[in-house]
Design an enzyme around this catalytic site. Sequence first.
Site, mmCIF file in Angstrom:
data_model
loop_
_atom_site.group_PDB
_atom_site.id
_atom_site.type_symbol
_atom_site.label_atom_id
_atom_site.label_comp_id
_atom_site.label_asym_id
_atom_site.label_seq_id
_atom_site.Cartn_x
_atom_site.Cartn_y
_atom_site.Cartn_z
ATOM 1 N N LYS A 86 0.861 -1.180 0.000
ATOM 2 C CA LYS A 86 0.000 0.000 0.000
ATOM 3 C C LYS A 86 0.897 1.229 0.000
ATOM 4 O O LYS A 86 2.062 1.155 0.395
ATOM 5 C CB LYS A 86 -0.896 0.028 1.250
ATOM 6 N N GLY A 140 -21.075 6.194 4.550
ATOM 7 C CA GLY A 140 -20.178 6.598 3.481
ATOM 8 C C GLY A 140 -20.797 6.342 2.123
ATOM 9 O O GLY A 140 -21.026 5.187 1.747
ATOM 10 N N GLY A 179 -19.525 7.372 -0.856
ATOM 11 C CA GLY A 179 -18.522 7.733 -1.839
ATOM 12 C C GLY A 179 -18.481 6.757 -2.988
ATOM 13 O O GLY A 179 -19.505 6.230 -3.431
ATOM 14 N N LYS A 180 -17.275 6.485 -3.477
ATOM 15 C CA LYS A 180 -17.107 5.695 -4.689
ATOM 16 C C LYS A 180 -17.736 4.318 -4.574
ATOM 17 O O LYS A 180 -18.315 3.803 -5.536
ATOM 18 C CB LYS A 180 -15.617 5.568 -5.026
ATOM 19 N N VAL A 181 -17.617 3.676 -3.412
ATOM 20 C CA VAL A 181 -18.167 2.329 -3.225
ATOM 21 C C VAL A 181 -19.581 2.380 -2.676
ATOM 22 O O VAL A 181 -20.467 1.646 -3.128
ATOM 23 C CB VAL A 181 -17.260 1.506 -2.285
ATOM 24 N N GLY A 182 -19.815 3.243 -1.696
ATOM 25 C CA GLY A 182 -21.114 3.290 -1.034
ATOM 26 C C GLY A 182 -22.271 3.539 -1.972
ATOM 27 O O GLY A 182 -23.359 2.985 -1.805
#
Length: 360
Positions: free
Chosen positions: A83, A183, A185-188
């Site tokens: 990472k 959340g 965002g991109k995934v939620g």
Amino acid sequence: MGVFASTDDPGSTGHEQVVFCQDKQTGLKAIIGIYSTALGPALGGTRFYPYASEEAALADVLDLSRGMAYKNALAGLDLGGGKAVIWGDPEQIKSEPLLRAYGRFVESLAGRYYTACDVGTYVADMDLIARETRYVTGRSVEHGGAGDSSILTAWGVFQGMRAAAEHVWGAPTLAGKRVGVAGLGKVGKYLTKHLLDDGAEVVATDVNPKALEWVRATHPQVELVDDASALVAADIDVYAPCALGGALNDDTVPALRAKVVTGAANNQLAHPGIEKLLADRGILYAPDYVVNAGGVIQVADEIEGFNFDRAKLRATKIYDTTREILRLADDEGVPPAVAADRLAERRMADVGRLRTIHLR
């Protein structure tokens, strides 16, 4: 531009290598953590975030890179765990020169680490980084990449949630259940659609006003609450942390009313022992690095020439992996997080051992 610290002996963390990178002209300060290459080159995204200190950035990259090793192992990938974090506010300092400088540091590792998107980085950023390094995934379709990895991340979380629902309620569906999504965002946002399509009721929150505007316009049936604390205390069946890590801690777990926790956020357990606290409360926790592996499956597929249907089929198998971990946890009388760790460590040891058989 220069590496201001690199070590092959990062102490007691168990990491193979931790590299600190700096380019003063662009403002780049980055840390790349390689936890393990037992199964292959380390793969994990680059997080761009305004950490309070270098120590906080280092702690995050160490936790995240270790989690990637376990995630990749359980996803059946021949890839190790790594990472990276870029320390700073992407809204203030992100630029083409900074990203390309970062790409040169990735290239300097000669394939030991492949990067991809994470919090604060996007497909367009990967395209820029790829102008300086071969070792990047999550690029745009126009540049031969897999595109937005959050698509299959959300699909995998949904599959893991189906397995958890079957384990607790006897059927692999969220129909009729109230799911709290922290959340959007991109995934939620993708996860919310999967849940609504499956017949679930969704309660959600986000710190970003734009995300709240999006859900009001796109899915007006979603109930919104003020913050994550209100969501934890809400009358929900499933809690889905989909923002930053540490969502499950000494304060949230005692207040949690859900019977299942399955979300996309990395490192949801704030510290060791939280998994036992969840188990003692009768809350089923599907380990985050198992269910959120869809994104890494998607970008890993890019390395061999991306095929979305093939990648989605692999991500769908997260359902089977989650079922197996939950069964093993019951059989061995341990929390699912412990069972998942054991499976990952077994694969890293058994398959990684094959590298000691020299081919020439």
